[in-house]
Design an enzyme around this catalytic site. Structure first.
Site, PDB file in Angstrom:
ATOM      1  N   ASP A 142       0.825  -1.208   0.000  1.00 41.76           N
ATOM      2  CA  ASP A 142       0.000   0.000   0.000  1.00 41.76           C
ATOM      3  C   ASP A 142       0.860   1.259   0.000  1.00 41.76           C
ATOM      4  O   ASP A 142       2.072   1.211   0.248  1.00 41.76           O
ATOM      5  CB  ASP A 142      -0.929  -0.008   1.215  1.00 41.76           C
ATOM      6  CG  ASP A 142      -2.296   0.597   0.927  1.00 41.76           C
ATOM      7  OD1 ASP A 142      -2.398   1.412  -0.012  1.00 41.76           O
ATOM      8  OD2 ASP A 142      -3.250   0.256   1.643  1.00 41.76           O
ATOM      9  N   ASP A 178     -10.554   1.981  -3.125  1.00 42.97           N
ATOM     10  CA  ASP A 178     -11.023   1.652  -1.780  1.00 42.97           C
ATOM     11  C   ASP A 178     -12.548   1.658  -1.703  1.00 42.97           C
ATOM     12  O   ASP A 178     -13.117   1.220  -0.702  1.00 42.97           O
ATOM     13  CB  ASP A 178     -10.466   2.659  -0.764  1.00 42.97           C
ATOM     14  CG  ASP A 178      -9.035   2.354  -0.364  1.00 42.97           C
ATOM     15  OD1 ASP A 178      -8.553   1.247  -0.660  1.00 42.97           O
ATOM     16  OD2 ASP A 178      -8.387   3.234   0.242  1.00 42.97           O
TER      17      ASP A 178
END
Length: 681
Positions: free
Chosen positions: A441, A503
């Site tokens: 990430d 997301d």
């Protein structure tokens, strides 16, 4: 003496006019020409001198200069202490390479050597351009701009479609009419960004489309400018901060690659070329992609609240319905109870995992699933052992405040000691545990990049660390995530195996996000998950059938606590997993078409014209009394197809009917999805 260089692929042709004393001139870039279709004489012979013009005509070249009669966008902006700012090529040599050429250019006056590599892959229809620059002068050369590539667009180019957005809202299409005004998109966030994808599609008259994208995970610029001959000049490259690149004597810089294509099949043809090119960049473990495993990620099911027994229960529930990979997300490492601390301290939290991660990992593997782990190597929390020991490792500007985002700072990836630390910490986990997957990430933009700007070094350092892991652990797959879709590009694709598309897992939002993604990247790399209802990012609720049906268009995954599902939803999810496994070979190994039908229908088709899986989506309820026919342009007119859906009896129909009249659809409510299998009878 004038010569011509011609490159051909199945669908494209590039032609340059070359002379020994200047940069090659662009003569043609577009759909494939017949073998005998070549320029008739020199370009300047066809362009009489206009009034109020220089006597020496300067058409678009592969390396347009500045200060010597070219008044458009330039390939290079650079100087030595305010001098040597004007640039023009004085010699050109051509080196043949596989499927392309390298133009070796020299500016003897400004003491520069430029090499432009142009390769047109015959099996992808993608022209890859890149540029290197060497300072042959005695004094340092300050570089403000160096284009990766310069390509022409025809005079019938009409509209450019780029993609903007934000976190939780990526790949928002932006359509701009091309005019005599300069069109420009610029990103300065330090990574690819959610709001400025480094690529676009240009649509022309007659259904021809051009596409280009920059293989770079940092700051970037793309611009299109009208030319005096009616064409347009499309240019892409890395945006450079003031003072970021200074080349000493003999030093060189190379640009990222520019991937360009064109197609008579419009935007779908452009997408197909890009998908083939990206697939060639992926280094799969063992050299070949295995079927993309059904993927469960723990984030929206557990967040930071890790409990070993609960996670084992989740793993057992996942294995029972056919999940093939279990990924433990954020919250597993020392002191990580929220997003305010511990990034950089990459060892298991002793309170949550008193015996480390081995009991959970072994439990997952024992259930027949792969075990994956979330990491965010490029980041550090001020509240961490790493930052307390090495505050100088965080990127910062002396005298300026440290600007945090998500309570974190950015580690300086240009430093070898930083990369060594990260490799040692994370590789210890990879050696000790049966980890076959890393979710990597990157949850913030770069607000400051060093006392002298190091945006470029940051990207190159990250690439180096990715590559080091790939070489040391060749069987480990890596997912590129940056707050969702903030680092999706052809550059990072060469180091990873999957993108976390957004997301936002709201299925309605994902319809448009995934369609935008598929313009540039293939479906097997597109992480598409079934999320909770209501969706955590939007608060909206959708049925399990709709959520699962939307997720099947990419690499199918789950991001919720299965233990909380009712019996009916669990059964529907299990059925969706089975359907995904049955269709994933077609979805992940063939071509992808995107289209729209009447009355609000959108569709995606995957496979090839003889064997197709088609996803048909309706967001809003029908406004017509009867469902419209859906025309499918890629089918074979004279072949009979078998049509299979879960809602209608199996039928047969000729491709010509389905192409020109259309597929009969059943009634569909709002927020509904239908998958159809068409195969030759």
């Amino acid at each position: 003496m004038t010569d011509y260089i011609r490159l051909d692929s199945v669908g494209c042709t590039a032609i340059w006019e070359t002379r020994p004393d200047e940069a090659p001139l662009w003569r043609y870039w577009g759909p494939r020409l017949a073998e005998d279709a070549m320029p008739a004489g020199q370009l300047r012979d066809t362009r009489p001198e206009p009034s109020f013009s220089l006597h020496f005509d300067q058409p678009l070249s592969v390396f347009p200069g500045v200060g010597l009669g070219w008044f458009g966008q330039t390939a290079l902006l650079a100087h030595r202490n305010g001098g040597d700012w004007a640039h023009a090529i004085t010699s050109c040599a051509v080196e043949p390479v596989s499927n392309g050429v390298v133009f070796h250019l020299t500016d003897e006056i400004a003491a520069l050597t430029i090499s432009i590599r142009a390769v047109l892959e015959p099996d992808t229809d993608v022209l890859t351009l890149s540029t290197s620059l060497r300072n042959d002068g005695d004094a340092p050369l300050d570089v403000q701009w160096l284009a990766a590539g310069n390509i022409p667009l025809p005079d019938d180019a009409q509209m450019v479609r780029s993609y903007g957005g934000r976190h939780n809202g990526e790949f928002v299409p932006i359509e701009d009419h091309l005019s005599r005004s300069l069109w420009r998109r610029e990103n300065r966030r330090g990574l690819t960004s959610h709001d400025c994808f480094p690529g676009a599609v240009v649509e022309c008259a007659g259904g021809v489309a051009y596409g280009a994208q920059l293989a770079w995970s940092g700051n970037h610029v793309q611009q299109i400018e009208w030319l005096d001959d009616g064409r347009w000049h499309w240019q892409m490259g890395e945006w450079l901060a003031p003072g970021e690149v200074r080349l000493g004597s003999g030093e060189a810089i190379s640009t990222p690659e520019l991937l360009a294509t064109c197609s008579g099949e419009g935007a779908n043809g452009v997408a197909w070329a890009f998908h083939r090119a990206i697939r060639k960049r992926i280094g799969w473990p063992g050299g070949r992609m295995k079927p993309r495993p059904v993927h469960l990620n723990t984030w929206e099911g557990f967040y930071f609240d890790h409990d070993l027994d609960a996670l084992k229960e989740l793993a057992a529930a996942a294995a029972a319905i056919g999940v093939e990979r279990f990924v433990l997300d954020d919250g597993w490492f020392q002191g990580r109870n929220d997003d305010s601390s511990s990034l950089g301290d990459w060892w298991p939290d002793a309170d949550k995992y008193p015996d480390g991660l081995e009991p959970l990992a072994s439990h997952v593997v024992g259930l027949g699933m792969e075990f994956g782990l979330w990491v965010e190597p490029e980041m550090v929390n001020p509240e961490s052992e790493l930052f307390r020991a090495h505050p100088d490792w965080a990127m910062q500007i002396a005298g300026r405040p440290l600007l945090a985002a998500r309570n974190q700072l950015v580690l300086d990836m240009g430093r070898q000691d930083v990369r060594d630390y990260l490799f040692e910490q994370i590789s210890a986990l990879l050696r000790a545990l049966p980890i076959s997957y890393l979710k990597w990430d990157h949850n913030r933009d770069l607000a400051h990049a060093g006392n002298s700007p190091r945006y470029r070094e940051q990207v190159l350092g990250a690439y180096a660390l990715f590559q080091r892991f790939r070489e040391a652990f060749p069987d480990v797959e890596i997912e590129a995530c940056a707050g969702g879709g903030g680092r999706i590009d052809a550059g990072i694709a060469a180091h990873t195996h999957r993108f976390w598309t957004s997301d936002n897992i709201d299925a309605v939002s994902r319809v448009s996000i995934q369609r935008g993604y598929l313009q540039f990247m293939p479906p097997e790399l597109m992480g598409s998950h079934v999320g909770a209802s209501p969706a955590h990012s939007t608060g909206r609720s959708q049925s399990m059938r709709f959520r699962s049906g939307v997720a099947r268009a990419g690499h199918y995954g789950i991001e919720l606590d299965l233990r909380k599902l009712g019996e009916k939803d669990l059964a529907r999810l299990s059925a969706g997993i089975t359907a995904y496994k049955q269709s994933r070979d077609l979805v992940h190994n063939g071509r992808c078409w995107r289209g729209e039908g009447a009355d609000g229908i959108s569709w995606l088709a995957f496979g090839d014209p003889s064997d197709l899986m088609i996803q048909i989506i309706r967001i809003s309820p029908q406004t017509l009394r009867f469902a419209p026919q859906l025309r499918l342009p890629m089918l074979l007119d004279d072949r009979l197809y078998t049509i299979e859906t879960e809602r209608q009896p199996t039928t047969t129909q000729y491709g010509g009917w389905l192409t020109k009249s259309g597929l009969t659809l059943p009634p569909m409510k709002g927020e509904d999805v239908l998958w159809v299998h068409l195969s030759l009878a």
